[in-house]
Design an enzyme around this catalytic site. Structure first.
Site, PDB file in Angstrom:
ATOM      1  N   ARG A  40      -2.065   2.415  20.910  1.00 17.14           N
ATOM      2  CA  ARG A  40      -1.586   3.584  21.858  1.00 17.14           C
ATOM      3  C   ARG A  40      -0.116   3.208  22.604  1.00 17.14           C
ATOM      4  O   ARG A  40       0.015   2.276  22.962  1.00 17.14           O
ATOM      5  CB  ARG A  40      -2.463   4.006  22.611  1.00 17.14           C
ATOM      6  CG  ARG A  40      -2.342   5.495  23.024  1.00 17.14           C
ATOM      7  CD  ARG A  40      -3.418   5.962  24.073  1.00 17.14           C
ATOM      8  NE  ARG A  40      -5.027   5.650  23.347  1.00 17.14           N
ATOM      9  CZ  ARG A  40      -5.934   5.969  23.895  1.00 17.14           C
ATOM     10  NH1 ARG A  40      -5.839   6.308  25.375  1.00 17.14           N
ATOM     11  NH2 ARG A  40      -7.060   5.777  23.468  1.00 17.14           N
ATOM     12  N   ARG A  65       0.921  -1.151  -0.115  1.00 20.71           N
ATOM     13  CA  ARG A  65      -0.042   0.071  -0.063  1.00 20.71           C
ATOM     14  C   ARG A  65       0.774   1.196  -0.050  1.00 20.71           C
ATOM     15  O   ARG A  65       2.060   1.327   0.492  1.00 20.71           O
ATOM     16  CB  ARG A  65      -0.800  -0.110   1.098  1.00 20.71           C
ATOM     17  CG  ARG A  65      -1.935  -1.001   1.244  1.00 20.71           C
ATOM     18  CD  ARG A  65      -2.738  -1.023   2.469  1.00 20.71           C
ATOM     19  NE  ARG A  65      -3.400   0.383   2.420  1.00 20.71           N
ATOM     20  CZ  ARG A  65      -3.550   0.926   3.703  1.00 20.71           C
ATOM     21  NH1 ARG A  65      -2.664   0.699   4.780  1.00 20.71           N
ATOM     22  NH2 ARG A  65      -4.416   2.091   3.814  1.00 20.71           N
ATOM     23  N   LYS A  99       3.291  -7.755  12.119  1.00 20.73           N
ATOM     24  CA  LYS A  99       2.682  -8.079  10.820  1.00 20.73           C
ATOM     25  C   LYS A  99       3.052  -9.096  10.104  1.00 20.73           C
ATOM     26  O   LYS A  99       4.235  -9.505  10.251  1.00 20.73           O
ATOM     27  CB  LYS A  99       2.892  -6.790   9.947  1.00 20.73           C
ATOM     28  CG  LYS A  99       2.478  -6.893   8.463  1.00 20.73           C
ATOM     29  CD  LYS A  99       2.604  -5.849   7.678  1.00 20.73           C
ATOM     30  CE  LYS A  99       1.996  -5.866   6.242  1.00 20.73           C
ATOM     31  NZ  LYS A  99       2.006  -4.262   5.532  1.00 20.73           N
TER      32      LYS A  99
END
Length: 319
Positions: free
Chosen positions: A317, A118, A183
């Site tokens: 976060r 992407r 990932k």
């Protein structure tokens, strides 16, 4: 493209993980030891580690499983599947052949010289280490009907991996699969078509199966492969199963869009009910991730109010 027959032959010989002397390989292929060494260098450029040991010869670090066109085609009698050794990009291969493709036609490769992810990012594609697969689909309803399709695709890939033994795989909005908060796989959907016309989708999938640390040095985010997690999946079975299940899912998606996929997403959403930050350009938005809506938008709870966002990148976060 230069002649790659000799490097491919060498890989096939070395794929059993045993040592072969330069002299033996030279006699076998009708060339000098210097010539063999030149082709070994090409193999290294493709991302394979070939170890030379004095007195023993060349060897790969471990045996490797090569793609088997006969196995993949036998499992997909209704689909046209190209099984290629070296290619620029599986997505580009299909994009160059759009006029002759039918829904479910696919391409799988051992190595991509210019794999892409992407936002124009490069997708690291070492030879034989991972799965690089692209599939074509035609949506008669047009481009607007493709909203959220990458999320449905992610669900299917995760569920296939679960079935084949990788039970901890999760989806991450909007185009990734994660394992243990790192990932594992990415999805790139390229869409062609104008309003009023059918949409043509090229769906690119890259899954880290056995990629070595040395091959992933250019990756800027934390990643994992299935081998590291102790999971060994046959690439040929994985490729064929993905094409079959994606075809089935896209037929369902054509009828009702993302609606029926939402409960399946929530069950395997890596960040569901966790505090995240959403980065949209210069903005950074903090909230609790609450899943997705029927348009594929990310739902964030901010100050007890749930808001939908259709763009950006999310992470935990604090990361």
């Amino acid at each position: 493209m230069k002649d790659i027959r000799v490097p491919l032959t060498l890989i096939k010989i070395l794929s059993d993980g045993e040592f072969y002397s330069g002299e033996y390989l030279g006699e076998l292929l009708g060339m000098s030891r210097a010539g063999i060494n030149k082709h070994i260098q090409t193999i290294r450029e493709w991302g394979l580690d070939v170890f030379p040991v004095t007195g023993k010869g060349y060897s790969l670090p471990e045996p490797m499983q090569l793609l088997d066109e006969n196995v993949i085609r036998a499992a997909l009698p209704a689909n046209n599947v190209a099984v290629l050794p070296v290619i620029d990009s599986t997505n580009q291969y299909l994009l160059d052949r759009l006029e002759s493709l039918h829904s479910g036609d696919a391409c799988v490769a051992e190595y991509q010289q210019a794999g892409r992810g992407r936002r124009g990012r490069q997708w690291q594609s070492p030879f034989g280490a991972n799965l690089y697969l692209s599939m074509f689909w035609r949506l008669e309803q047009g481009p607007a009907a493709a909203v959220g399709v990458s999320l449905a695709i992610g669900i299917v890939i995760a569920e296939v991996l679960h079935r084949l033994g990788a039970h901890d795989v999760k989806v991450k909005w909007p185009n990734d699969l994660y394992m243990h908060d790192r990932k594992l796989a990415g999805i790139l959907v390229e869409l062609m078509g104008k309003t009023g016309d059918a949409a043509q989708l090229v769906i690119g999938i890259g899954i880290n199966l056995r990629m070595r640390v040395s091959s992933g040095q250019g990756v800027t985010q934390e990643w994992i492969n299935l081998q590291e997690a102790g999971i060994d999946i046959d690439r040929n079975i994985l490729a064929a199963t993905l094409v079959t299940e994606l075809s089935n899912a896209l037929e369902v998606f054509e009828q009702g869009g993302l609606r029926s996929f939402i409960p399946r997403w929530q069950a395997i959403d890596n960040y569901y009910n966790r505090p995240v930050k959403l980065i949209m350009g210069e903005r950074e938005i903090h909230g609790i991730e609450r899943g997705i809506d029927e348009q594929g938008a990310l739902l964030l709870e901010e100050n007890s109010e749930i808001k939908a966002y259709i763009g950006g990148e999310i992470s935990l976060r604090g990361k």
